[in-house]
Each structure stands twice: as structure tokens, then as C-alpha cells.
Design a protein around this motif. Structure first.
Motif, PDB file in Angstrom:
ATOM      1  N   VAL A 185      41.105  80.902   9.664  1.00  0.00           N
ATOM      2  CA  VAL A 185      42.273  80.068   9.945  1.00  0.00           C
ATOM      3  C   VAL A 185      42.002  79.258  11.197  1.00  0.00           C
ATOM      4  O   VAL A 185      41.672  79.796  12.243  1.00  0.00           O
ATOM      5  N   VAL A 186      42.117  77.943  11.081  1.00  0.00           N
ATOM      6  CA  VAL A 186      41.900  77.052  12.220  1.00  0.00           C
ATOM      7  C   VAL A 186      43.189  76.971  13.024  1.00  0.00           C
ATOM      8  O   VAL A 186      44.267  76.771  12.475  1.00  0.00           O
ATOM      9  N   LYS A 187      43.056  77.164  14.327  1.00  0.00           N
ATOM     10  CA  LYS A 187      44.195  77.105  15.239  1.00  0.00           C
ATOM     11  C   LYS A 187      43.933  76.033  16.287  1.00  0.00           C
ATOM     12  O   LYS A 187      42.792  75.701  16.587  1.00  0.00           O
ATOM     13  N   GLY A 188      44.993  75.537  16.842  1.00  0.00           N
ATOM     14  CA  GLY A 188      44.875  74.559  17.916  1.00  0.00           C
ATOM     15  C   GLY A 188      45.932  74.824  18.970  1.00  0.00           C
ATOM     16  O   GLY A 188      46.970  75.399  18.681  1.00  0.00           O
ATOM     17  N   CYS A 189      45.616  74.428  20.188  1.00  0.00           N
ATOM     18  CA  CYS A 189      46.587  74.546  21.276  1.00  0.00           C
ATOM     19  C   CYS A 189      46.163  73.583  22.377  1.00  0.00           C
ATOM     20  O   CYS A 189      45.174  72.880  22.250  1.00  0.00           O
ATOM     21  N   LYS A 190      46.918  73.613  23.453  1.00  0.00           N
ATOM     22  CA  LYS A 190      46.564  72.793  24.612  1.00  0.00           C
ATOM     23  C   LYS A 190      45.937  73.688  25.663  1.00  0.00           C
ATOM     24  O   LYS A 190      46.355  74.826  25.864  1.00  0.00           O
ATOM     25  N   ASN A 242      37.388  75.254  30.973  1.00  0.00           N
ATOM     26  CA  ASN A 242      38.170  76.492  30.957  1.00  0.00           C
ATOM     27  C   ASN A 242      38.003  77.176  29.584  1.00  0.00           C
ATOM     28  O   ASN A 242      37.863  76.530  28.560  1.00  0.00           O
ATOM     29  N   PHE A 243      37.990  78.522  29.581  1.00  0.00           N
ATOM     30  CA  PHE A 243      37.907  79.277  28.326  1.00  0.00           C
ATOM     31  C   PHE A 243      39.329  79.630  27.843  1.00  0.00           C
ATOM     32  O   PHE A 243      40.157  80.120  28.621  1.00  0.00           O
ATOM     33  N   VAL A 244      39.583  79.370  26.551  1.00  0.00           N
ATOM     34  CA  VAL A 244      40.910  79.591  25.955  1.00  0.00           C
ATOM     35  C   VAL A 244      40.739  80.464  24.707  1.00  0.00           C
ATOM     36  O   VAL A 244      39.901  80.168  23.860  1.00  0.00           O
ATOM     37  N   THR A 245      41.536  81.524  24.603  1.00  0.00           N
ATOM     38  CA  THR A 245      41.528  82.349  23.406  1.00  0.00           C
ATOM     39  C   THR A 245      42.657  81.857  22.491  1.00  0.00           C
ATOM     40  O   THR A 245      43.807  81.776  22.907  1.00  0.00           O
ATOM     41  N   LEU A 246      42.298  81.502  21.255  1.00  0.00           N
ATOM     42  CA  LEU A 246      43.283  81.010  20.285  1.00  0.00           C
ATOM     43  C   LEU A 246      44.016  82.199  19.676  1.00  0.00           C
ATOM     44  O   LEU A 246      43.404  83.040  19.013  1.00  0.00           O
TER      45      LEU A 246
END
Length: 192
Positions: free
Chosen positions: A157-162, A185-189
Motif C-alpha cells: 500500500v502506497v502512503k503519502g504524507c508531509k 529528515n527520515f519519516v516513517t509512513l
């Protein structure tokens, strides 16, 4: 008071129609389905029609004549042939059966008659079953996620965020940690 037979459909001065069904079958065995059924605040009215739609007979069943047992109105779902559904109305002189197309239609008539007689709102079942279907799908989806997590299978599943630091759009697979292409920066979806 027994059923009253007329030859035209008329309503009493203080009578109001609550519900109507067309193409209703009648009796046991079920006869033609060219009848109308009315529920008013005073009676159940069965309008027998010819095959051309002309009124042949109108039968009024006063609501006060419907049997009660332990404060329960005796109006039930019948299945005389395991294919059709009937609205079975119990009177002191016997049972009158009306064939409706769907089981939910019969359940709605039972609830409406009961509410009209008792004045108490009847809890109704959902007629579409979507709530149960959605709950089952959500449960199945949760089990699939658990199995994937147990066996180390990554989500597709592809997720996106800011990005929380710079606000740039970041995307990747659900549960994956990705690096923001703008600020590093590292971001966990997150998973749902």
C-alpha cells in the motif's frame, strides 16, 4: 368486530394512510399478486383488483381486531413454500396472509403495524447488510496485516504524507521509513 367488505376504497374522516404496497399476493395458497395493501392509523386494508386493475373488493381489518399475546402484536413473517415471504396477521377468527416480494418488506410491515398499534418504536434491522459486510472486510483486512507482519511481508500500500520538518511531500510503502528528498529528515509512513 370482523373484517368489513366494501366495493370501493374509501377512508374514514380521521383515517390517514401510513403505508401502501402494490402487487401483493393473498391467502394460503397465495393467489394472484394484483392486490394493494394499505396500513392506516385505524385498519389494514386489502384491495383486491382484477387483472386490469379495477377494484373488485375492499376488505378492512380493524387494527383493534389483531390478536395480542403478552403485549406482543401477533403479526409475523411466514414462509409457506420456502421461496416466498408472507405477512401473517393473526385475528381471533383466523390468519390472513399477504405475500410481499422481499423478506425485508415483510419485516418493515411487521414493525409498522406493531408501532401503529402499540405506539412504541420498534428497533429495525438493517435492510442492506452493509454494516456487517464492512465490519467483516475490516476484520479480514486486519488479519491480513497481522499475517504480513508475522511473516515479515512488506505492505504494498502506497502512503503519502508531509515531512514534519519542511512540509515537503513524502511517499513510499506503508510502514516504511523514507528520507525526505528536500531536507534529508527520515519519516516513517504510518499504517492504518
Amino acid at each position: 368486530m370482523a373484517k368489513e367488505i366494501q366495493h370501493e376504497l374509501t377512508f374514514l374522516p380521521d383515517e390517514s394512510v401510513i403505508k401502501r404496497a402494490e402487487k401483493v399476493g393473498y391467502g394460503k395458497p397465495i393467489s394472484t399478486s394484483n392486490n394493494d395493501l394499505y396500513l392506516t392509523n385505524m385498519a389494514l386494508i386489502h384491495v383486491k383488483k382484477s387483472i386490469f386493475g379495477k377494484i373488485k373488493e375492499v376488505i378492512r381489518y380493524p387494527l383493534s381486531d389483531i390478536r395480542r399475546s403478552n403485549d406482543t402484536v401477533e403479526v409475523k413473517l411466514g414462509r409457506p413454500d420456502n421461496v416466498t415471504y408472507t405477512l401473517d396477521v393473526y385475528f381471533d377468527y383466523g390468519i390472513e396472509s399477504f405475500k410481499l416480494t422481499w423478506e425485508q418488506d415483510v419485516q418493515d410491515w411487521i414493525a409498522d403495524i406493531t408501532e401503529t398499534i402499540t405506539g412504541i418504536k420498534v428497533e429495525r434491522k438493517s435492510d442492506d447488510g452493509f454494516e456487517e459486510l464492512i465490519a467483516m472486510a475490516q476484520s479480514a483486512n486486519a488479519m491480513i496485516k497481522d499475517v504480513k507482519k508475522t511473516f515479515g511481508i512488506k505492505s504494498d500500500v502506497v502512503k503519502g504524507c508531509k515531512c514534519p520538518d519542511c512540509g515537503a511531500p513524502v511517499s513510499g510503502l506503508e510502514g516504511e521509513t523514507v528520507q525526505c528528498p528536500y531536507c534529508g529528515n527520515f519519516v516513517t509512513l504510518e499504517t492504518d
